[in-house]
Write a protein that holds these residues in place. Structure first.
Motif, PDB file in Angstrom:
ATOM      1  N   CYS A 124       0.827  -1.210   0.000  1.00 10.99           N
ATOM      2  CA  CYS A 124       0.000   0.000   0.000  1.00 10.99           C
ATOM      3  C   CYS A 124       0.861   1.259   0.000  1.00 10.99           C
ATOM      4  O   CYS A 124       0.565   2.240  -0.711  1.00 10.99           O
ATOM      5  CB  CYS A 124      -0.927  -0.009   1.212  1.00 10.99           C
ATOM      6  SG  CYS A 124      -2.158  -1.338   1.209  1.00 10.99           S
ATOM      7  N   PHE A 125       1.926   1.248   0.789  1.00 13.22           N
ATOM      8  CA  PHE A 125       2.797   2.425   0.901  1.00 13.22           C
ATOM      9  C   PHE A 125       3.493   2.727  -0.413  1.00 13.22           C
ATOM     10  O   PHE A 125       3.492   3.874  -0.905  1.00 13.22           O
ATOM     11  CB  PHE A 125       3.812   2.181   2.014  1.00 13.22           C
ATOM     12  CG  PHE A 125       4.670   3.362   2.346  1.00 13.22           C
ATOM     13  CD1 PHE A 125       4.223   4.663   2.131  1.00 13.22           C
ATOM     14  CD2 PHE A 125       5.940   3.183   2.890  1.00 13.22           C
ATOM     15  CE1 PHE A 125       5.003   5.756   2.445  1.00 13.22           C
ATOM     16  CE2 PHE A 125       6.733   4.270   3.188  1.00 13.22           C
ATOM     17  CZ  PHE A 125       6.266   5.561   2.971  1.00 13.22           C
ATOM     18  N   LEU A 126       4.090   1.696  -1.024  1.00  7.74           N
ATOM     19  CA  LEU A 126       4.822   1.924  -2.281  1.00  7.74           C
ATOM     20  C   LEU A 126       3.878   2.266  -3.430  1.00  7.74           C
ATOM     21  O   LEU A 126       4.200   3.122  -4.268  1.00  7.74           O
ATOM     22  CB  LEU A 126       5.644   0.676  -2.626  1.00  7.74           C
ATOM     23  CG  LEU A 126       6.765   0.313  -1.655  1.00  7.74           C
ATOM     24  CD1 LEU A 126       7.506  -0.922  -2.132  1.00  7.74           C
ATOM     25  CD2 LEU A 126       7.728   1.469  -1.464  1.00  7.74           C
ATOM     26  N   ALA A 127       2.714   1.617  -3.485  1.00 11.17           N
ATOM     27  CA  ALA A 127       1.757   1.937  -4.545  1.00 11.17           C
ATOM     28  C   ALA A 127       1.254   3.370  -4.411  1.00 11.17           C
ATOM     29  O   ALA A 127       1.080   4.091  -5.414  1.00 11.17           O
ATOM     30  CB  ALA A 127       0.592   0.951  -4.501  1.00 11.17           C
ATOM     31  N   LYS A 132       1.854   9.082  -6.575  1.00  9.24           N
ATOM     32  CA  LYS A 132       2.081  10.508  -6.318  1.00  9.24           C
ATOM     33  C   LYS A 132       3.385  11.025  -6.899  1.00  9.24           C
ATOM     34  O   LYS A 132       3.701  12.213  -6.728  1.00  9.24           O
ATOM     35  CB  LYS A 132       2.068  10.764  -4.805  1.00  9.24           C
ATOM     36  CG  LYS A 132       0.722  10.508  -4.144  1.00  9.24           C
ATOM     37  CD  LYS A 132       0.784  10.800  -2.653  1.00  9.24           C
ATOM     38  CE  LYS A 132      -0.569  10.583  -1.991  1.00  9.24           C
ATOM     39  NZ  LYS A 132      -0.529  10.850  -0.530  1.00  9.24           N
ATOM     40  N   THR A 133       4.131  10.166  -7.564  1.00 13.74           N
ATOM     41  CA  THR A 133       5.400  10.602  -8.147  1.00 13.74           C
ATOM     42  C   THR A 133       5.119  11.569  -9.297  1.00 13.74           C
ATOM     43  O   THR A 133       4.458  11.195 -10.280  1.00 13.74           O
ATOM     44  CB  THR A 133       6.203   9.395  -8.656  1.00 13.74           C
ATOM     45  OG1 THR A 133       6.420   8.492  -7.568  1.00 13.74           O
ATOM     46  CG2 THR A 133       7.542   9.824  -9.224  1.00 13.74           C
ATOM     47  N   PRO A 134       5.609  12.797  -9.216  1.00 15.09           N
ATOM     48  CA  PRO A 134       5.245  13.783 -10.243  1.00 15.09           C
ATOM     49  C   PRO A 134       5.902  13.525 -11.588  1.00 15.09           C
ATOM     50  O   PRO A 134       5.277  13.680 -12.639  1.00 15.09           O
ATOM     51  CB  PRO A 134       5.713  15.111  -9.640  1.00 15.09           C
ATOM     52  CG  PRO A 134       6.800  14.731  -8.690  1.00 15.09           C
ATOM     53  CD  PRO A 134       6.430  13.384  -8.158  1.00 15.09           C
ATOM     54  N   ASP A 135       7.179  13.157 -11.604  1.00 18.28           N
ATOM     55  CA  ASP A 135       7.919  12.986 -12.847  1.00 18.28           C
ATOM     56  C   ASP A 135       8.457  11.565 -12.907  1.00 18.28           C
ATOM     57  O   ASP A 135       9.431  11.219 -12.231  1.00 18.28           O
ATOM     58  CB  ASP A 135       9.072  13.997 -12.917  1.00 18.28           C
ATOM     59  CG  ASP A 135       9.760  13.971 -14.284  1.00 18.28           C
ATOM     60  OD1 ASP A 135       9.247  13.291 -15.198  1.00 18.28           O
ATOM     61  OD2 ASP A 135      10.824  14.611 -14.407  1.00 18.28           O
ATOM     62  N   VAL A 147       8.559  -3.782  -8.147  1.00 17.28           N
ATOM     63  CA  VAL A 147       8.619  -3.765  -6.680  1.00 17.28           C
ATOM     64  C   VAL A 147       7.222  -3.822  -6.090  1.00 17.28           C
ATOM     65  O   VAL A 147       6.957  -4.577  -5.138  1.00 17.28           O
ATOM     66  CB  VAL A 147       9.372  -2.512  -6.201  1.00 17.28           C
ATOM     67  CG1 VAL A 147       9.265  -2.377  -4.683  1.00 17.28           C
ATOM     68  CG2 VAL A 147      10.831  -2.576  -6.609  1.00 17.28           C
ATOM     69  N   VAL A 148       6.317  -3.044  -6.643  1.00 21.16           N
ATOM     70  CA  VAL A 148       4.943  -3.039  -6.135  1.00 21.16           C
ATOM     71  C   VAL A 148       4.273  -4.389  -6.362  1.00 21.16           C
ATOM     72  O   VAL A 148       3.577  -4.929  -5.481  1.00 21.16           O
ATOM     73  CB  VAL A 148       4.137  -1.907  -6.801  1.00 21.16           C
ATOM     74  CG1 VAL A 148       2.672  -1.977  -6.388  1.00 21.16           C
ATOM     75  CG2 VAL A 148       4.723  -0.541  -6.442  1.00 21.16           C
ATOM     76  N   ALA A 149       4.473  -4.963  -7.558  1.00 23.10           N
ATOM     77  CA  ALA A 149       3.829  -6.239  -7.883  1.00 23.10           C
ATOM     78  C   ALA A 149       4.332  -7.362  -6.981  1.00 23.10           C
ATOM     79  O   ALA A 149       3.535  -8.149  -6.441  1.00 23.10           O
ATOM     80  CB  ALA A 149       4.074  -6.587  -9.351  1.00 23.10           C
ATOM     81  N   PHE A 150       5.649  -7.449  -6.790  1.00 22.34           N
ATOM     82  CA  PHE A 150       6.189  -8.543  -5.980  1.00 22.34           C
ATOM     83  C   PHE A 150       5.931  -8.314  -4.487  1.00 22.34           C
ATOM     84  O   PHE A 150       5.946  -9.274  -3.713  1.00 22.34           O
ATOM     85  CB  PHE A 150       7.675  -8.712  -6.262  1.00 22.34           C
ATOM     86  CG  PHE A 150       7.951  -9.465  -7.532  1.00 22.34           C
ATOM     87  CD1 PHE A 150       7.931 -10.851  -7.540  1.00 22.34           C
ATOM     88  CD2 PHE A 150       8.190  -8.790  -8.713  1.00 22.34           C
ATOM     89  CE1 PHE A 150       8.178 -11.557  -8.710  1.00 22.34           C
ATOM     90  CE2 PHE A 150       8.436  -9.479  -9.887  1.00 22.34           C
ATOM     91  CZ  PHE A 150       8.429 -10.868  -9.906  1.00 22.34           C
TER      92      PHE A 150
END
Length: 228
Positions: A124-127, A132-135, A147-150
């Motif tokens: 949840c944190f990484l997703a 919210k990553t702007p660029d 990373v999020v998937a695994f």
């Protein structure tokens, strides 16, 4: 009782490597081990980027270094735990002490449950930070999505490990209840019934057993002259 406690019915037996590899816990631990490597290795290798406007590297997840640190920490600890529990699973059938087996099963249950929750938090944190990553042009999108998937896959594997740990703990309790019976609650007599019980014409108190001496034995009050 110890020979079948907590799922190990062959305490002290020979180690069966093929059977060990076929066990669901072994397969899940190997998958969890691989997933943890993917998470912390990807973040370590490609998770930090150097923006053009700054001289210091930043985490690819919304420049939040805490997100990368959390993912690396959870992944490294999960990697080490998988190795430890794989060794314990291989050594488990050789343990003949039920208390030691119980400690291992409880430790597996607690750790698996905790890491299921921590991987859920990590996902949840990484997703959230990636959304919210702007660029995203300055970072490798495939690495972040991997990373999020695994992290999500790790939730599944550790959750299944928790499920099997609960089952093994319940099996241990069930084996203990079946093998152990409190003598205080056992009202059955281990001795055969007395010869006077059930016979109304027999003399003697109930529960009194016949003397081992023969009935033809001389009475102690009679005097027998010595034979010359």
């Amino acid at each position: 009782m110890q020979g079948s406690a907590y799922g190990a019915s062959l305490a002290g037996g020979a180690f069966d490597f093929v059977n060990f590899l076929k066990q669901p816990q072994t397969i899940l631990r190997c998958l969890s081990w691989v997933f943890s490597i993917v998470v912390f290795a990807t973040i370590t290798a490609e998770g930090y980027v150097n923006p053009l406007t700054e001289s210091e590297t930043k985490c690819m997840f919304n420049s939040n270094d805490s997100a990368c640190s959390y993912g690396v920490g959870i992944g490294v600890l999960a990697f080490l735990a998988c190795v430890v529990f794989l060794i314990l699973d291989a050594y488990f059938p050789q343990i003949s002490n039920a208390k030691e087996r119980k400690c291992i099963v409880i430790g597996d249950l607690v750790f698996s449950g905790a890491w299921t929750f921590l991987w859920f938090v990590c996902f949840c944190f990484l997703a959230n930070q990636w959304s919210k990553t702007p660029d995203t042009t300055m970072v490798t999108g495939d690495a972040a999505r991997a990373v999020v998937a695994f992290s999500f896959f790790s939730i599944v594997t550790w959750g299944l490990l928790s499920y099997f740990a609960v089952g093994r703990y319940r099996d241990g309790i069930s084996d203990f209840d079946q093998e152990y019976r409190d003598p205080a609650n056992d009202h059955g007599t281990p001795y055969p019934p007395a010869p006077y019980a059930g016979s109304s014409s027999s003399s003697g108190p109930t529960g009194y057993q016949q003397s081992p001496y023969s009935p033809n034995q001389e009475q102690p009050g009679e005097y027998q002259p010595p034979a010359y």
